[in-house]
Design an enzyme around this catalytic site. Sequence first.
Site, PDB file in Angstrom:
ATOM      1  N   LEU A  54      27.155 -12.787  26.881  1.00  0.00           N
ATOM      2  CA  LEU A  54      26.061 -11.982  27.427  1.00  0.00           C
ATOM      3  C   LEU A  54      26.645 -10.643  27.861  1.00  0.00           C
ATOM      4  O   LEU A  54      27.404 -10.575  28.831  1.00  0.00           O
ATOM      5  CB  LEU A  54      25.413 -12.702  28.601  1.00  0.00           C
TER       6      LEU A  54
ATOM      7  N   LYS B 120      18.069 -14.367  35.174  1.00  0.00           N
ATOM      8  CA  LYS B 120      19.358 -14.777  34.625  1.00  0.00           C
ATOM      9  C   LYS B 120      19.200 -16.074  33.829  1.00  0.00           C
ATOM     10  O   LYS B 120      19.808 -16.253  32.778  1.00  0.00           O
ATOM     11  CB  LYS B 120      20.368 -14.932  35.756  1.00  0.00           C
TER      12      LYS B 120
ATOM     13  N   GLY C 123      30.015 -12.333  32.602  1.00  0.00           N
ATOM     14  CA  GLY C 123      30.946 -11.581  33.450  1.00  0.00           C
ATOM     15  C   GLY C 123      30.778 -11.893  34.920  1.00  0.00           C
ATOM     16  O   GLY C 123      31.184 -11.104  35.771  1.00  0.00           O
TER      17      GLY C 123
ATOM     18  N   CYS D 241       9.697  20.488  19.174  1.00  0.00           N
ATOM     19  CA  CYS D 241       9.594  21.788  18.529  1.00  0.00           C
ATOM     20  C   CYS D 241       8.538  21.612  17.440  1.00  0.00           C
ATOM     21  O   CYS D 241       7.747  20.677  17.507  1.00  0.00           O
ATOM     22  CB  CYS D 241      10.945  22.227  17.963  1.00  0.00           C
TER      23      CYS D 241
HETATM   24  P1  ATP Z   1      28.256  -6.473  34.551  1.00  0.00           P
HETATM   25  O1  ATP Z   1      29.251  -5.567  35.179  1.00  0.00           O
HETATM   26  O2  ATP Z   1      28.809  -7.207  33.357  1.00  0.00           O
HETATM   27  O3  ATP Z   1      26.982  -5.761  34.243  1.00  0.00           O
HETATM   28  P2  ATP Z   1      27.243  -7.326  37.085  1.00  0.00           P
HETATM   29  O4  ATP Z   1      28.292  -7.392  38.091  1.00  0.00           O
HETATM   30  O5  ATP Z   1      26.387  -6.124  37.035  1.00  0.00           O
HETATM   31  O6  ATP Z   1      27.894  -7.606  35.645  1.00  0.00           O
HETATM   32  P3  ATP Z   1      24.907  -9.005  36.896  1.00  0.00           P
HETATM   33  O7  ATP Z   1      24.065  -7.867  36.560  1.00  0.00           O
HETATM   34  O8  ATP Z   1      24.441 -10.040  37.867  1.00  0.00           O
HETATM   35  O9  ATP Z   1      26.355  -8.605  37.372  1.00  0.00           O
HETATM   36  O10 ATP Z   1      25.260  -9.754  35.577  1.00  0.00           O
HETATM   37  C1  ATP Z   1      26.098 -10.860  35.543  1.00  0.00           C
HETATM   38  C2  ATP Z   1      26.358 -11.207  34.100  1.00  0.00           C
HETATM   39  O11 ATP Z   1      25.134 -11.546  33.451  1.00  0.00           O
HETATM   40  C3  ATP Z   1      26.916 -10.053  33.301  1.00  0.00           C
HETATM   41  O12 ATP Z   1      28.309  -9.956  33.426  1.00  0.00           O
HETATM   42  C4  ATP Z   1      26.480 -10.414  31.905  1.00  0.00           C
HETATM   43  O13 ATP Z   1      27.337 -11.386  31.355  1.00  0.00           O
HETATM   44  C5  ATP Z   1      25.119 -11.025  32.146  1.00  0.00           C
HETATM   45  N1  ATP Z   1      24.058  -9.998  32.049  1.00  0.00           N
HETATM   46  C6  ATP Z   1      23.510  -9.269  33.045  1.00  0.00           C
HETATM   47  N2  ATP Z   1      22.562  -8.437  32.580  1.00  0.00           N
HETATM   48  C7  ATP Z   1      22.502  -8.627  31.250  1.00  0.00           C
HETATM   49  C8  ATP Z   1      21.715  -8.074  30.179  1.00  0.00           C
HETATM   50  N3  ATP Z   1      20.791  -7.124  30.409  1.00  0.00           N
HETATM   51  N4  ATP Z   1      21.936  -8.530  28.924  1.00  0.00           N
HETATM   52  C9  ATP Z   1      22.868  -9.474  28.687  1.00  0.00           C
HETATM   53  N5  ATP Z   1      23.630 -10.022  29.639  1.00  0.00           N
HETATM   54  C10 ATP Z   1      23.461  -9.625  30.908  1.00  0.00           C
END
Ligand code: ATP
Length: 490
Positions: free
Chosen positions: A180, A262, A284, A447
């Site tokens: 993800l 999520k 992540g 434009c």
């Molecule tokens: P990141 O730095 O990777 O954006 P984050 O600290 O912002 O993570 P969250 O936004 O809670 O934390 O996201 C946690 C995890 O969920 C992300 O690392 C990613 O793996 C997944 N995730 C979050 N948003 C998305 C999205 N729009 N599309 C796909 N995966 C997502």
Amino acid sequence: MTTESLTLVRFGGEVFIKARRTRSAFMARLRDNVRDALSGDDGPPDVELGWDRLYVRSPDGPLPALARVFGISSYSPIDIVVPATLEDIVEAGGRVFADRVRGRTFAVRARRAGRHSFSSHDVQVGLGSRLIEGSAGVDLGDPEVAVHVEVRDDRAYLYSQRVTGAGGLPLGVEGRAITLLSGGFDSAVAAWLMLKRGVAQDYVFCNLGGDAYERAVVQVGKVLADDWSYGTRPRLHVVDFAEPLDALRQGSRERYWQVVLKRLMYRAASLVGQELAADAIVTGEAVGQVSSQTLPNLRAIEPAADLPVFRPLIGFDKQDIIERARHIGTAVLSEQVKEYCAIAPGKPVTAAAVAAVEREEAAIDLEVVARAVAQRRVLDLRALTPADLVAPYLFIDHVPDDAVVLDCRPQHQYRHWHLPGAEQRDEYELLQRFNKLDRDRRYVLYCAHGIQTAHIAETMQRAGYEAYSFRGGADGVRRWAAAGKAPQGR
Ligand code: ATP
Ligand code: MG
């Protein structure tokens, strides 16, 4: 003499503790990945698989990409290859390394495989005494220069440099996962850690926020694909999450949005994963980094996935993650990702009970996720060109409510008609001065035909602005406005 160069590549130590069959499979995979990494206009280089080494022959000198091929512990550009006789080795070694050891301490280290009339010790003594004059003497423990001689059958390879490799396992030997990918620092680093362990990946991005966001995520994915995924063809699956998001807003209570969202993403990743026979989902997430990542929340989110969910960053600090992102090359891009929190509830629940979350999710027709996944776009990240990264995101068919509209036609045309609220700008001046504009706004340019403004929008996008050209130019804008889609008061 050709300018062809030869590089000796060493496998990571973990390869050698594997059973024989696994080991050969890993080594063959590494050979293929190295070919892919170094493939240039003339096709792949010649890569020979030795017993515990690879020998890479390539026409154009040093091979920086080798440092990004997982499964390599180190590599050495070979200075010279000579017939495997003691005289040839001592003569050539004396010639090639005399300058390098001058005034410095050195050691000769020899290894030998095959039948020869001399021993490795003979090589060390013979070449050592040839090089000692002018040097600062032999230091076997911690020499300033180590001269290596590898004798293998009828040839001897001489070198003194050793470059540290990326380590890990050859990419592709540990199956496939769906990652993800959000474009932020974390998910790219998580993906990289899994790539390093040999796990091939496809990426799923759930788009909550339009073109500019998607483009940034594509760029992050492209760094992972171009620089760290040799031997595979990673794809980015772009899932439009507008509908699931609507369903979420209508179906569940605001406190639960983050957590349920999520879950919907895990479901999307699971669907893609099933289709591609992937073995896991990667995210992540790190404990406690944001409120949706408390242990109770992670627990409440997890059951939505049909595959095991791996979180390689679970115990990492943010600063450590950012430093790794710099090394990987995604940090400069992730920094610019406007974290799209299209839904940012004031106080999200921090300790969601599984049952409560399931109840909230039950109000949502999960078909919306299946539909969004079925309609996803699939991008071959390595095949995308710089033009592809810009062109699809240059044009827009509507004017977002909060956008600044710039009419770039001549004054008289502007006076004759313009979109209410649009400001007139001279094309040339705009190109020179757009950097005075507020970076936090979105811009829609038009434009006569939308072509010149596409050029301006592209230039602005490269400079970090969110700018678009209206498709079809002034006529397009007029049709859109006439269709009653322009908000009142513009
Ligand atoms: P990141 O730095 O990777 O954006 P984050 O600290 O912002 O993570 P969250 O936004 O809670 O934390 O996201 C946690 C995890 O969920 C992300 O690392 C990613 O793996 C997944 N995730 C979050 N948003 C998305 C999205 N729009 N599309 C796909 N995966 C997502
Ligand atoms: Mg994020």
